[in-house]
Design a protein around this motif. Structure first.
Motif, PDB file in Angstrom:
ATOM      1  N   LEU A  89       5.488  -3.499 -13.735  1.00 34.22           N
ATOM      2  CA  LEU A  89       6.734  -3.914 -13.099  1.00 34.22           C
ATOM      3  C   LEU A  89       6.791  -5.441 -12.992  1.00 34.22           C
ATOM      4  O   LEU A  89       5.759  -6.118 -13.096  1.00 34.22           O
ATOM      5  N   PRO A  90       7.972  -5.986 -12.760  1.00 37.20           N
ATOM      6  CA  PRO A  90       8.106  -7.454 -12.687  1.00 37.20           C
ATOM      7  C   PRO A  90       7.352  -8.101 -11.540  1.00 37.20           C
ATOM      8  O   PRO A  90       7.268  -9.327 -11.496  1.00 37.20           O
ATOM      9  N   ASP A  91       6.814  -7.317 -10.601  1.00 35.38           N
ATOM     10  CA  ASP A  91       6.032  -7.925  -9.522  1.00 35.38           C
ATOM     11  C   ASP A  91       4.645  -8.333  -9.977  1.00 35.38           C
ATOM     12  O   ASP A  91       3.847  -8.854  -9.192  1.00 35.38           O
ATOM     13  N   GLY A  92       4.319  -8.073 -11.251  1.00 30.92           N
ATOM     14  CA  GLY A  92       3.036  -8.510 -11.779  1.00 30.92           C
ATOM     15  C   GLY A  92       1.920  -7.502 -11.628  1.00 30.92           C
ATOM     16  O   GLY A  92       0.754  -7.842 -11.836  1.00 30.92           O
ATOM     17  N   TRP A  93       2.246  -6.263 -11.295  1.00 29.31           N
ATOM     18  CA  TRP A  93       1.245  -5.228 -11.118  1.00 29.31           C
ATOM     19  C   TRP A  93       1.497  -4.080 -12.078  1.00 29.31           C
ATOM     20  O   TRP A  93       2.643  -3.766 -12.391  1.00 29.31           O
ATOM     21  N   VAL A  94       0.411  -3.447 -12.509  1.00 35.46           N
ATOM     22  CA  VAL A  94       0.489  -2.189 -13.254  1.00 35.46           C
ATOM     23  C   VAL A  94       0.182  -1.068 -12.266  1.00 35.46           C
ATOM     24  O   VAL A  94      -0.875  -1.065 -11.619  1.00 35.46           O
ATOM     25  N   TYR A  95       1.109  -0.135 -12.136  1.00 28.25           N
ATOM     26  CA  TYR A  95       0.949   0.999 -11.232  1.00 28.25           C
ATOM     27  C   TYR A  95       0.490   2.213 -12.040  1.00 28.25           C
ATOM     28  O   TYR A  95       0.925   2.420 -13.179  1.00 28.25           O
ATOM     29  N   ALA A  96      -0.367   3.035 -11.420  1.00 28.23           N
ATOM     30  CA  ALA A  96      -0.899   4.199 -12.134  1.00 28.23           C
ATOM     31  C   ALA A  96      -1.263   5.289 -11.149  1.00 28.23           C
ATOM     32  O   ALA A  96      -1.394   5.049  -9.938  1.00 28.23           O
ATOM     33  N   THR A  97      -1.430   6.503 -11.665  1.00 29.47           N
ATOM     34  CA  THR A  97      -1.840   7.623 -10.828  1.00 29.47           C
ATOM     35  C   THR A  97      -3.241   8.080 -11.212  1.00 29.47           C
ATOM     36  O   THR A  97      -3.684   7.898 -12.340  1.00 29.47           O
ATOM     37  N   HIS A  98      -3.916   8.681 -10.248  1.00 29.52           N
ATOM     38  CA  HIS A  98      -5.295   9.143 -10.408  1.00 29.52           C
ATOM     39  C   HIS A  98      -5.300  10.644 -10.234  1.00 29.52           C
ATOM     40  O   HIS A  98      -4.885  11.161  -9.198  1.00 29.52           O
ATOM     41  N   GLY A  99      -5.770  11.373 -11.261  1.00 25.53           N
ATOM     42  CA  GLY A  99      -5.595  12.814 -11.302  1.00 25.53           C
ATOM     43  C   GLY A  99      -6.638  13.612 -10.557  1.00 25.53           C
ATOM     44  O   GLY A  99      -7.625  13.093 -10.017  1.00 25.53           O
ATOM     45  N   PHE A 100      -6.402  14.896 -10.549  1.00 29.69           N
ATOM     46  CA  PHE A 100      -7.159  15.882  -9.784  1.00 29.69           C
ATOM     47  C   PHE A 100      -8.626  15.965 -10.200  1.00 29.69           C
ATOM     48  O   PHE A 100      -8.953  15.902 -11.385  1.00 29.69           O
ATOM     49  N   ALA A 101      -9.496  16.098  -9.218  1.00 31.48           N
ATOM     50  CA  ALA A 101     -10.921  16.432  -9.375  1.00 31.48           C
ATOM     51  C   ALA A 101     -11.783  15.301  -9.913  1.00 31.48           C
ATOM     52  O   ALA A 101     -12.983  15.466 -10.046  1.00 31.48           O
ATOM     53  N   ASN A 102     -11.202  14.167 -10.246  1.00 33.56           N
ATOM     54  CA  ASN A 102     -12.029  13.053 -10.696  1.00 33.56           C
ATOM     55  C   ASN A 102     -12.403  12.141  -9.531  1.00 33.56           C
ATOM     56  O   ASN A 102     -11.646  11.996  -8.574  1.00 33.56           O
ATOM     57  N   ASP A 103     -13.568  11.519  -9.643  1.00 38.67           N
ATOM     58  CA  ASP A 103     -14.016  10.509  -8.684  1.00 38.67           C
ATOM     59  C   ASP A 103     -14.075   9.177  -9.412  1.00 38.67           C
ATOM     60  O   ASP A 103     -14.597   9.096 -10.528  1.00 38.67           O
ATOM     61  N   SER A 104     -13.550   8.133  -8.772  1.00 38.48           N
ATOM     62  CA  SER A 104     -13.558   6.813  -9.405  1.00 38.48           C
ATOM     63  C   SER A 104     -14.008   5.757  -8.410  1.00 38.48           C
ATOM     64  O   SER A 104     -13.684   5.826  -7.225  1.00 38.48           O
ATOM     65  N   ALA A 105     -14.749   4.793  -8.910  1.00 39.50           N
ATOM     66  CA  ALA A 105     -15.130   3.607  -8.141  1.00 39.50           C
ATOM     67  C   ALA A 105     -14.978   2.424  -9.089  1.00 39.50           C
ATOM     68  O   ALA A 105     -15.894   2.077  -9.830  1.00 39.50           O
ATOM     69  N   ALA A 106     -13.779   1.834  -9.097  1.00 40.26           N
ATOM     70  CA  ALA A 106     -13.450   0.781 -10.061  1.00 40.26           C
ATOM     71  C   ALA A 106     -13.509  -0.586  -9.391  1.00 40.26           C
ATOM     72  O   ALA A 106     -13.347  -0.712  -8.175  1.00 40.26           O
ATOM     73  N   LYS A 107     -13.705  -1.608 -10.218  1.00 41.42           N
ATOM     74  CA  LYS A 107     -13.916  -2.957  -9.695  1.00 41.42           C
ATOM     75  C   LYS A 107     -13.171  -3.971 -10.545  1.00 41.42           C
ATOM     76  O   LYS A 107     -13.166  -3.902 -11.774  1.00 41.42           O
ATOM     77  N   GLY A 108     -12.496  -4.913  -9.875  1.00 47.46           N
ATOM     78  CA  GLY A 108     -11.827  -5.999 -10.572  1.00 47.46           C
ATOM     79  C   GLY A 108     -12.770  -7.165 -10.785  1.00 47.46           C
ATOM     80  O   GLY A 108     -13.826  -7.246 -10.148  1.00 47.46           O
ATOM     81  N   THR A 109     -12.396  -8.092 -11.649  1.00 47.27           N
ATOM     82  CA  THR A 109     -13.279  -9.234 -11.923  1.00 47.27           C
ATOM     83  C   THR A 109     -13.409 -10.166 -10.719  1.00 47.27           C
ATOM     84  O   THR A 109     -14.320 -10.982 -10.661  1.00 47.27           O
ATOM     85  N   ASP A 110     -12.483 -10.049  -9.745  1.00 45.42           N
ATOM     86  CA  ASP A 110     -12.580 -10.874  -8.536  1.00 45.42           C
ATOM     87  C   ASP A 110     -13.429 -10.209  -7.462  1.00 45.42           C
ATOM     88  O   ASP A 110     -13.537 -10.725  -6.349  1.00 45.42           O
ATOM     89  N   GLY A 111     -14.017  -9.044  -7.781  1.00 40.26           N
ATOM     90  CA  GLY A 111     -14.851  -8.347  -6.819  1.00 40.26           C
ATOM     91  C   GLY A 111     -14.125  -7.273  -6.026  1.00 40.26           C
ATOM     92  O   GLY A 111     -14.754  -6.540  -5.264  1.00 40.26           O
ATOM     93  N   SER A 112     -12.807  -7.164  -6.181  1.00 37.94           N
ATOM     94  CA  SER A 112     -12.065  -6.120  -5.473  1.00 37.94           C
ATOM     95  C   SER A 112     -12.512  -4.749  -5.976  1.00 37.94           C
ATOM     96  O   SER A 112     -12.771  -4.563  -7.162  1.00 37.94           O
ATOM     97  N   THR A 113     -12.599  -3.799  -5.060  1.00 36.49           N
ATOM     98  CA  THR A 113     -13.062  -2.457  -5.424  1.00 36.49           C
ATOM     99  C   THR A 113     -12.143  -1.407  -4.812  1.00 36.49           C
ATOM    100  O   THR A 113     -11.543  -1.621  -3.755  1.00 36.49           O
ATOM    101  N   ILE A 114     -12.032  -0.286  -5.483  1.00 33.38           N
ATOM    102  CA  ILE A 114     -11.328   0.866  -4.924  1.00 33.38           C
ATOM    103  C   ILE A 114     -12.137   2.115  -5.217  1.00 33.38           C
ATOM    104  O   ILE A 114     -12.826   2.200  -6.239  1.00 33.38           O
ATOM    105  N   LYS A 115     -12.048   3.079  -4.313  1.00 31.00           N
ATOM    106  CA  LYS A 115     -12.658   4.387  -4.504  1.00 31.00           C
ATOM    107  C   LYS A 115     -11.564   5.433  -4.384  1.00 31.00           C
ATOM    108  O   LYS A 115     -10.752   5.380  -3.459  1.00 31.00           O
ATOM    109  N   MET A 116     -11.546   6.353  -5.323  1.00 30.01           N
ATOM    110  CA  MET A 116     -10.527   7.401  -5.319  1.00 30.01           C
ATOM    111  C   MET A 116     -11.186   8.742  -5.625  1.00 30.01           C
ATOM    112  O   MET A 116     -12.018   8.830  -6.516  1.00 30.01           O
TER     113      MET A 116
END
Length: 841
Positions: A17-44
């Motif tokens: 979107l024009p706000d400079g972000w890519v939006y996405a969905t995270h599907g059923f039964a998967n576990d994720s622990a992703a990390k950005g190059t600035d050190g930001s992390t999310i767990k889903m």
């Protein structure tokens, strides 16, 4: 870091979107622990939505919950929507909101509202798109299209606005197909105004239906369909896009497309001009003839004022538009930045301190900003918005409560709350249950002590407060609160303290004794349930006789009797065994109660002896429950095998998967050879089930169905775990559209639930330090507490410190003895009822 263990529910629908972000969905039964190059992390875990910068520098959670979202759509206001196949088909995303999922709790604010109240007769709606173009007839503008992979069609909903809340009005199916392989998984609005449909085109669509290597799975074919409107006579021209290649077009030719009637064109043109924003050519576009057009102005603001993609804050200007669309988009450009600042008359001022707008869509964007950049100075205004919000504008009220919660959490938040009049305490208490701090707990404790008896206050005080705050709450509840409220409040408070891993006061058992006794003597089922569970948790032996009376009372509801039976061993094991053994043998004892009795007795030597004594005379259904309980521990397993060897139990019990799986899991499978010897010469379990399915199928085909009997059978036997047409609980898979599987498949699913078990719905077995075994679907972990759902759908809470071993079973939590659990005539009517649950042609 993005999970891939379940390719049935991958991350998907990446939307820039024009706000400079890519939006996405995270599907059923998967576990994720992703990390950005600035050190930001999310767990889903399972359903979520998230967003990230295109250059990978930063990523963050956007919303929480949903089950298996697939598809992202955007409307002209830049609101985002997802489709969730196991929830409501259309969800408008509110930043930071929590949506309903399988067995997951909300964040204290309740689950965020949905756009739809219907399900289009399916559990697999995906790939939604908002139609905002002029190629189709005008009545399609503002419609949402969804792919329905179960019913082989494309559904449509007209979106009606109730303030800022979109409400979906179900329309006739947009497209139907007689081809059962037609699987529309994603839909996009093209720049030509046509709809583009991704067709998975496969006979088999689910992991759990058949083996992944099944030859019926199509690995090669897929289709893309293009749907255009060619007039009533079908002879109109095929539409084309208004550009050939935006990346090579002159800026002055791209600029007018910002006001194009097609939303996809507007978005593509906006993104292209943002990409070029540093180029000299952009400065030569000059005044646009569309400058007075709100749609053009809204998108042009993104080009001129919005953040460079991946670069954060750009610059702001003074001036205030009057139309709501332009104003809302302007506010979104501010929120897209990395700072809570805007330029007003040449000075930078906090956006969060701006006056809240009366226009619902504009107010929603301001609330979105306050959710992202909370400002405690807005607390009084947010309280006013919540109080004055029209009931039908559900999304506005939820967003305002979420913004208020975040503002209260900030530095200075509680100081601002202290300045509010006492009349606003209810609004603050409503969000304080979700704040999760000792300050919030102190506020809620004050409300409790002042006589505001709200059960929702109790658990947060225990979970997020201090031990001293919990002690004060215990004294109030046990000495001054009304009896029915007191025992329920104490139970929730103790649950909160245990989840926190806190220390309960030594005098708690003494203080709680009267509350439990009063609760057991009352007629409020919820209070009786709380009294039973609290007494067991605190081991109040003085309540044994009262709880025993509940367990053995034929006029008590089955859930209360089951809870009572489970609690007796915890209260006084030696005294409980003869009581439970008698209950097990008493004719007319509900089977669900007998199961709980068997599980409770199996953890003790004298209890196992009672179970073994009951085996020779128990009917097959109860024998299976006893065998499953015994098989959960080494001494029980050996005793069961010995009983079979001497003819005191049927060797067929060892072929039941709920029994054999446990036996083989003990001591590294040392019982395998003995099981083989004891079952030698018997027809295999698979053969017996196949014969059962065939026999029931033959009887079903000669049935004159009574759907009312089937509906009642569903409510009695299935609704505790499964939801269908709005009836039931969301513990196991939702069953809307289940009739599309056909009678043969339905019989297989119900009579042989362990044949194909989705990994996300496998049972977890907990071996406890006291020798007991607990099996169920692991719903969540609340701090130091594990929460499972048993075979009846009831939540079972186990302290993590009481678990000696945790294993994931290959079995389904669904009972494997459904053929005996439900009388055959009732069972057949149930299948008929389930078969009717399909999309109408």
């Amino acid at each position: 870091g993005l999970g891939t263990k379940d390719t049935h529910g991958m991350t998907n629908s990446f939307t820039l979107l024009p706000d400079g972000w890519v939006y996405a969905t995270h599907g059923f039964a998967n576990d994720s622990a992703a990390k950005g190059t600035d050190g930001s992390t999310i767990k889903m875990v399972s359903g979520n939505t998230f967003r990230f910068r295109p250059d990978g520098t930063h990523l963050e959670n956007f919303t929480y919950g949903q089950v298996n979202p697939f598809g992202v759509a955007v409307d002209p206001w830049f609101n985002l929507y997802t489709a969730d196949c196991h929830s409501k088909p259309i969800t408008q995303l509110i930043r930071g909101a929590t949506y309903q999922s399988f067995g997951k709790p909300h964040d204290g604010l309740g689950f965020a509202p949905h756009v739809t109240v219907h399900g289009h007769g399916s559990t697999a709606l995906c790939g939604l798109t908002w139609y905002d173009a002029d190629q189709f007839p005008k009545e399609y503008r503002g419609c949402m299209f969804l792919g329905n992979v179960v019913t082989n069609r494309i559904n449509a909903d007209k979106i009606e606005w109730h303030g800022s809340t979109p409400v979906a009005k179900e329309l006739p199916d947009f497209l139907t197909s007689s081809d059962p392989w037609f699987r529309p998984t994603d839909i996009k609005l093209g720049p030509d105004g046509a709809l583009y449909v991704a067709d998975f085109y496969n006979r088999i669509i689910g992991h759990y239906e058949v083996d992944l290597k099944h030859p019926g799975r199509d690995k090669d074919r897929g289709r893309v369909w293009r749907i255009v409107y060619r007039g009533v006579d079908g002879k109109g021209e095929v539409p084309t896009a208004p550009f050939a290649d935006l990346t090579t077009a002159k800026a002055e030719d791209v600029d007018p497309l910002l006001g194009h009637p097609n939303l996809t064109v507007r978005l593509m043109a906006t993104l292209e001009l943002i990409r070029r924003r540093d180029a000299d050519s952009l400065k030569n576009t000059g005044p646009s003839p569309l400058a007075g057009n709100a749609t053009y102005t809204a998108h042009r603001n993104w080009v001129d004022l919005g953040p460079r993609i991946g670069k954060g804050l750009s610059f702001r200007v003074s001036g205030e538009p009057t139309d709501s669309l332009t104003k809302a988009h302007l506010l979104r450009t501010y929120t897209a930045g990395d700072e809570n600042l805007m330029q007003v008359n040449g000075k930078l001022e906090p956006i969060g301190n701006a006056k809240l707008d009366p226009q619902p869509q504009v107010l929603r964007t301001q609330l979105d900003h306050l959710i992202a950049f909370p400002d405690p100075r807005q607390i009084p205004e947010l309280v006013r918005v919540i109080r004055s919000c029209p009931p039908e504008d559900t999304h506005l009220k939820y967003a305002a409560r979420l913004a208020l919660r975040n503002c209260v959490r900030t530095k200075g938040g509680w100081a601002a709350v202290a300045e509010l009049p006492d009349s606003e305490a209810n609004a603050i208490a409503d969000v304080a249950v979700a704040v999760g701090s000792s300050e919030a707990s102190a506020f809620l404790l004050k409300q409790l002590i002042s006589g505001k008896n709200d059960l929702f206050f109790c658990e947060p005080v225990g979970r997020f407060g201090t031990d001293d705050q919990a002690a004060h709450a215990i004294i109030y509840l046990s000495q001054k609160a009304p009896p029915a409220f007191a025992v329920q409040g104490l139970q929730r408070l103790v649950r909160g303290v245990q989840s926190r891993g806190g220390k309960l006061p030594a005098e708690l058992p003494t203080l709680a004794e009267k509350s439990c006794s009063d609760g057991l003597a009352g007629t409020d089922p919820a209070a009786v349930q709380s009294a039973i569970e609290l007494a067991a948790a605190l081991k109040l032996k003085s309540t044994f006789d009262a709880i025993s009376a509940v367990a053995t009372a034929a006029n008590r509801p089955e859930p209360l009797r089951s809870a009572a039976a489970t609690s007796l061993v915890a209260l006084d094991g030696e005294k409980a065994v003869p009581t439970l053994a008698k209950l097990l043998a008493t004719p007319g004892t509900p089977f669900a109660v007998q199961v709980k009795v068997a599980q409770s007795l199996a953890g003790r030597d004298d209890g196992r002896a009672a179970l073994l004594a009951a085996l020779p005379t128990s009917p097959a259904r109860l024998s299976g429950a006893i065998a499953a309980a015994l098989a959960g521990s080494p001494p029980g397993a050996s005793a069961l095998l010995d009983a079979v060897a001497v003819g005191k139990a049927s060797p067929r019990l060892l072929q039941d998967k709920s029994v054999s799986t446990k036996l083989l899991a003990i001591d590294g499978g040392k019982h395998k050879s003995r099981i083989g010897e004891l079952t030698k010469g018997l027809p295999t379990a698979d053969q017996r089930i196949a014969d059962l399915i065939r026999t029931r199928g033959d009887k079903f085909r000669g049935l004159k169905p009574d759907l009312e009997i089937g509906k009642k059978a569903f409510a009695t036997n299935c609704a505790a775990c499964h939801q269908l047409a709005g009836l039931g609980a969301k513990v196991g898979p939702q069953l809307d559209g289940v009739g599309n599987r056909g009678s043969d498949r339905l019989l297989e699913d119900v009579l042989d639930p362990n044949r194909n078990v989705d990994a996300a719905f496998r049972a977890t077995t907990l071996n406890l330090v006291d020798g007991r075994t607990v099996t169920g679907l692991l719903l969540r972990e609340e701090g130091k507490t594990l929460v499972l759902a048993d075979a009846t759908g009831k939540e079972v809470r186990i302290a993590a410190d009481d678990v000696e071993k945790r294993t994931l079973s290959p079995l389904s939590p669904m009972p494997a003895n459904f053929d005996t659990a439900v009388p055959e005539p009732e069972f057949l009517h149930l299948i008929a009822y389930l078969l009717e649950q399909r999309a109408k042609p």
